[in-house]
Design an enzyme around this catalytic site. Structure first.
Site, short mmCIF file in Angstrom:
data_model
loop_
_atom_site.label_atom_id
_atom_site.label_comp_id
_atom_site.label_asym_id
_atom_site.label_seq_id
_atom_site.Cartn_x
_atom_site.Cartn_y
_atom_site.Cartn_z
N GLY A 38 44.14 43.87 50.01
CA GLY A 38 44.36 42.79 49.05
C GLY A 38 45.12 43.35 47.86
N GLN A 82 48.12 43.88 39.41
CA GLN A 82 48.30 45.22 39.99
C GLN A 82 49.78 45.58 40.16
OE1 GLN A 82 45.28 44.47 43.30
NE2 GLN A 82 44.94 46.61 42.75
N CYS A 108 39.76 50.39 45.00
CA CYS A 108 40.84 49.58 44.44
C CYS A 108 42.11 50.41 44.34
CB CYS A 108 40.41 49.09 43.05
SG CYS A 108 41.65 48.08 42.25
N LEU A 109 43.24 49.82 44.74
CA LEU A 109 44.51 50.54 44.67
C LEU A 109 44.84 50.95 43.23
CD1 LEU A 109 46.67 48.32 47.07
CD2 LEU A 109 45.57 50.50 47.59
N HIS A 141 36.77 40.48 44.87
CA HIS A 141 37.46 41.59 44.21
C HIS A 141 38.82 41.12 43.65
CE1 HIS A 141 38.60 46.06 44.18
NE2 HIS A 141 39.75 45.45 43.93
N GLU A 142 39.57 40.38 44.46
CA GLU A 142 40.90 39.94 44.03
C GLU A 142 40.82 38.82 42.98
OE1 GLU A 142 43.17 41.90 44.80
OE2 GLU A 142 42.14 42.91 46.43
N HIS A 196 40.31 40.38 39.72
CA HIS A 196 41.55 40.91 39.14
C HIS A 196 42.26 39.83 38.30
CE1 HIS A 196 42.24 45.00 40.43
NE2 HIS A 196 42.06 44.73 41.70
ZN LIG Z 1 41.59 46.06 43.18
#
Ligand SMILES: [Zn+2]
Length: 163
Positions: A46, A51, A88-89, A130-131, A134
């Site tokens: 995701g 991000q 998380c990226l 999670h997304e 964000h």
């Molecule tokens: Zn993330």
């Protein structure tokens, strides 16, 4: 279509409440293509607009058979509880166990601006939450007890310095 730079904690955009998506046209579709490419390149499941440095309520995901674009996402219902690893990226994929609801119902707009609802459980539900977080300026580490949050941040910073 270019791969975008992924923002990293503690960049300011990651902590901001996202602005609503209001334009549903070819530019949004092109942006989502870039987001997909960036996500696949980073081997994520995701990716949310903050991000890639955009203060927008938008994410893409491809997780456990659920592939979708979500603009202006909201979690409208949850059920149960699950405890599982999450990363998380934007935090170097450093994993930590996060407790979240087991099921989640997402309400969002697609690329054409049509509202839809989608339900998921397990890892895909975790991805929805999670997304969506964000888009609200919340990171998964914000769900951790302080000590564990500090440990994740410390490990992330250490790994960054090795690169
Ligand atoms: Zn993330």
């Amino acid at each position: 279509m270019p791969i975008r730079r992924i923002t990293e904690y503690p960049e300011e955009v990651l902590g901001k409440l996202g602005q609503p998506v209001t334009e549903f046209g070819p530019e949004l579709a092109a942006l989502c293509n870039d987001m997909y490419e960036t996500m696949y390149d980073a081997e994520g499941v995701g990716l949310a607009a903050p991000q890639i440095g955009l203060n927008l309520r938008l994410f893409v995901m491809d997780c456990n058979g659920i592939k979708l674009v979500a603009a202006n996402p909201e979690i409208i219902a949850t059920d149960g509880e699950q405890s599982g690893q999450e990363g998380c990226l934007s935090v170097g994929k450093v994993p930590a166990v996060v407790v979240r609801p087991a099921k989640a119902r997402l309400r969002a707009q697609d690329l054409k601006g049509e509202w839809f609802e989608q339900e998921a459980e397990g890892y895909a539900a975790r991805c929805f939450m999670h997304e969506t977080d964000h888009c609200n300026g919340t990171l998964f580490i914000d769900h951790l007890p302080k000590l564990r949050r500090d440990m994740v941040v410390k490990r992330f910073k250490k790994e960054k310095n090795w690169k």
